[in-house]
Design an enzyme around this catalytic site. Sequence first.
Site, PDB file in Angstrom:
ATOM      1  N   CYS A  50       1.302  -1.460  -0.155  1.00  6.75           N
ATOM      2  CA  CYS A  50      -0.373  -0.221  -0.080  1.00  6.75           C
ATOM      3  C   CYS A  50       0.742   1.481  -0.191  1.00  6.75           C
ATOM      4  O   CYS A  50       1.451   1.073   0.866  1.00  6.75           O
ATOM      5  CB  CYS A  50      -0.793  -0.048   0.514  1.00  6.75           C
ATOM      6  N   CYS A  53       0.695   2.713   3.387  1.00  6.06           N
ATOM      7  CA  CYS A  53       0.590   2.610   4.839  1.00  6.06           C
ATOM      8  C   CYS A  53       1.711   3.360   5.472  1.00  6.06           C
ATOM      9  O   CYS A  53       2.995   3.725   4.222  1.00  6.06           O
ATOM     10  CB  CYS A  53       0.711   1.086   4.796  1.00  6.06           C
ATOM     11  N   HIS A 113      -4.587   0.304   7.709  1.00  6.85           N
ATOM     12  CA  HIS A 113      -4.671  -0.092   6.774  1.00  6.85           C
ATOM     13  C   HIS A 113      -5.721  -0.387   7.174  1.00  6.85           C
ATOM     14  O   HIS A 113      -6.824  -0.247   6.006  1.00  6.85           O
ATOM     15  CB  HIS A 113      -3.574  -1.012   5.857  1.00  6.85           C
ATOM     16  N   ASN A 153     -13.424  10.615  -1.420  1.00  2.00           N
ATOM     17  CA  ASN A 153     -13.963   9.080  -1.893  1.00  2.00           C
ATOM     18  C   ASN A 153     -14.150   7.984  -1.185  1.00  2.00           C
ATOM     19  O   ASN A 153     -12.420   7.221  -1.250  1.00  2.00           O
ATOM     20  CB  ASN A 153     -13.398   8.940  -3.795  1.00  2.00           C
ATOM     21  N   SER A 161      -8.983   4.707  -5.046  1.00  2.00           N
ATOM     22  CA  SER A 161      -8.114   3.893  -5.526  1.00  2.00           C
ATOM     23  C   SER A 161      -7.364   2.775  -4.623  1.00  2.00           C
ATOM     24  O   SER A 161      -6.388   2.394  -5.026  1.00  2.00           O
ATOM     25  CB  SER A 161      -7.036   4.716  -6.403  1.00  2.00           C
ATOM     26  N   HIS A 164      -6.327   2.349   1.735  1.00  5.80           N
ATOM     27  CA  HIS A 164      -6.575   2.324   3.924  1.00  5.80           C
ATOM     28  C   HIS A 164      -6.943   4.427   3.948  1.00  5.80           C
ATOM     29  O   HIS A 164      -7.321   4.789   1.886  1.00  5.80           O
ATOM     30  CB  HIS A 164      -4.920   2.913   2.947  1.00  5.80           C
ATOM     31  N   HIS A 166      -8.189   7.455   3.630  1.00  2.00           N
ATOM     32  CA  HIS A 166      -7.743   8.739   2.972  1.00  2.00           C
ATOM     33  C   HIS A 166      -8.432   9.591   2.939  1.00  2.00           C
ATOM     34  O   HIS A 166      -9.841   8.938   2.292  1.00  2.00           O
ATOM     35  CB  HIS A 166      -6.240   8.190   1.922  1.00  2.00           C
ATOM     36  N   GLN A 168      -8.374  13.658   0.544  1.00  2.00           N
ATOM     37  CA  GLN A 168      -7.849  14.294  -0.351  1.00  2.00           C
ATOM     38  C   GLN A 168      -7.943  15.693  -0.177  1.00  2.00           C
ATOM     39  O   GLN A 168      -9.461  16.438   0.725  1.00  2.00           O
ATOM     40  CB  GLN A 168      -8.118  14.769  -1.889  1.00  2.00           C
ATOM     41  N   HIS A 296     -20.658  23.791   6.146  1.00  4.59           N
ATOM     42  CA  HIS A 296     -21.668  22.407   6.097  1.00  4.59           C
ATOM     43  C   HIS A 296     -20.737  21.293   5.104  1.00  4.59           C
ATOM     44  O   HIS A 296     -20.136  21.877   4.740  1.00  4.59           O
ATOM     45  CB  HIS A 296     -23.289  22.958   5.389  1.00  4.59           C
ATOM     46  N   GLU A 317     -32.138  11.497 -15.737  1.00  2.75           N
ATOM     47  CA  GLU A 317     -31.834  11.983 -14.817  1.00  2.75           C
ATOM     48  C   GLU A 317     -30.807  13.007 -15.615  1.00  2.75           C
ATOM     49  O   GLU A 317     -30.177  14.058 -15.826  1.00  2.75           O
ATOM     50  CB  GLU A 317     -31.514  11.378 -13.445  1.00  2.75           C
TER      51      GLU A 317
HETATM   52  P1  H2U Z   1      -8.369   9.003  -4.528  1.00  2.00           P
HETATM   53  O1  H2U Z   1      -8.055   6.445  -3.377  1.00  2.00           O
HETATM   54  O2  H2U Z   1      -9.776   9.172  -3.873  1.00  2.00           O
HETATM   55  O3  H2U Z   1      -7.830   8.160  -5.888  1.00  2.00           O
HETATM   56  O4  H2U Z   1      -6.421   8.928  -3.954  1.00  2.00           O
HETATM   57  C1  H2U Z   1      -5.497   8.440  -4.145  1.00  2.00           C
HETATM   58  C2  H2U Z   1      -4.880   9.870  -4.202  1.00  2.00           C
HETATM   59  O5  H2U Z   1      -3.117   9.433  -3.863  1.00  2.00           O
HETATM   60  C3  H2U Z   1      -4.551  10.236  -5.724  1.00  2.00           C
HETATM   61  O6  H2U Z   1      -5.076  11.682  -5.538  1.00  2.00           O
HETATM   62  C4  H2U Z   1      -2.701  10.110  -4.858  1.00  2.00           C
HETATM   63  C5  H2U Z   1      -3.397   9.923  -6.553  1.00  2.00           C
HETATM   64  O7  H2U Z   1      -2.937  10.663  -6.839  1.00  2.00           O
HETATM   65  N1  H2U Z   1      -1.521   8.925  -5.088  1.00  2.00           N
HETATM   66  C6  H2U Z   1       0.122   9.334  -4.713  1.00  2.00           C
HETATM   67  O8  H2U Z   1      -0.067  10.954  -4.765  1.00  2.00           O
HETATM   68  N2  H2U Z   1       1.661   8.572  -4.478  1.00  2.00           N
HETATM   69  C7  H2U Z   1       1.056   7.496  -4.859  1.00  2.00           C
HETATM   70  O9  H2U Z   1       2.509   6.462  -4.406  1.00  2.00           O
HETATM   71  C8  H2U Z   1      -0.006   6.969  -5.462  1.00  2.00           C
HETATM   72  C9  H2U Z   1      -1.171   7.788  -5.594  1.00  2.00           C
HETATM   73 ZN    ZN Z   2      -2.097   0.634   3.592  1.00  2.00          ZN
END
Ligand code: H2U
Ligand code: ZN
Length: 348
Positions: A50, A53, A113, A153, A161, A164, A166, A168, A296, A317
């Site tokens: 990951c 992590c 994780h 997300n 993606s 773990h 997280h 943004q 909010h 829609e």
């Molecule tokens: P999402 O799971 O919401 O896509 O967010 C993960 C973000 O992590 C994604 O925007 C970033 C991706 O660009 N990322 C890194 O900054 N470094 C990495 O090594 C892999 C992913």
């Molecule tokens: Zn992890």
Amino acid sequence: MTDERLRSHRRFNPLTRDWVLVSPQRSKRPWQGQTEALASTNRPQYDPDCYLCPGNLRASGENNPDYCEPFVFANDFPALLSTGGVKAESDHPLLKSEPEAGECRVICFSPRHDLTLAQMEVPEIRKVVDLWAEQYLELGAKPTINHVQIFENKGEMMGCSNPHPHGQIWAQQSIPSEIKKELESMRIHANEHSNTLLQDYVALELERGERLVYQNEFFAVVVPFWAVWPFETLVLCKRRVASLSDMTDAERDGLADILKQLTTRYDNLFETRFPYSAGMHQAPTDGDDYSYFDWHMHFYPPLLRSATIKKFLVGYELLAEPQRDLTAEASAERLRAVSDIHYSVSDR
Ligand code: H2U
Ligand code: ZN
């Protein structure tokens, strides 16, 4: 419930000034579908593969520190660059564009994780709230940053993606369209009334109760009257604050409690790690007066009937306007009825 509420009708969203078509006659039996739980996939506390992590390698070639508190880093694949493109002269008014600069960061909520916000303890979530507040102030203080969007997300269904836990941050020069719409509605409302739009709204929802999911001393969660997504919710502060940085210590604890309550109820609804896109709207950081604005948070979860059946915004829609069968009141009732103890720890 009034007769109108049982038949097709449209509801108005005073924040965006959009409408939603509601068709409750189609959901006389709201839960026709199956509600099977997904086989729970046990994740390890630490995954050597990951990129979020502690200690692991990211795409940038950097290693994460051995963090034990929420950890923030610059997104290695940012959607916004520190200098936007160069403004090109448009040769046609229908082909308008402008350069955009900004910064993107990733926040790991926990070193673990295997957790999600719903499974973290309130004091741990509080640390995430504090980091969000710090980031809003730090990024917002930059002269080139006028808006800071904090969001999460969650779940593969939402295009996340990595499991773990997280979120943004996208911070940028311009004020994005959704916020622009809200700002305009809030400004007009405050000019015409003695209170702000969302202070008036939270007071109304606390009085009516039918769309209330949960409240504590400082915050309330409602399924807004105009919700589009089946279990969409809105987190409202009972006092007018423009951003996290206006919140007292006790309010930040209150927000952590709200996040725990709401995400736990979401997970318990279909006994799954409930996917969603969520994020908060805070006052822009361009130095203007935002005394008409209320902090909010929106939660937009896609699930409709089970852990696997999602709502699609398609057909009518996409072409006309959003539509839902289940009323906001029925969704709020469902979310009120589920346990606030996470299914993974409750001994059923
Ligand atoms: P999402 O799971 O919401 O896509 O967010 C993960 C973000 O992590 C994604 O925007 C970033 C991706 O660009 N990322 C890194 O900054 N470094 C990495 O090594 C892999 C992913
Ligand atoms: Zn992890």
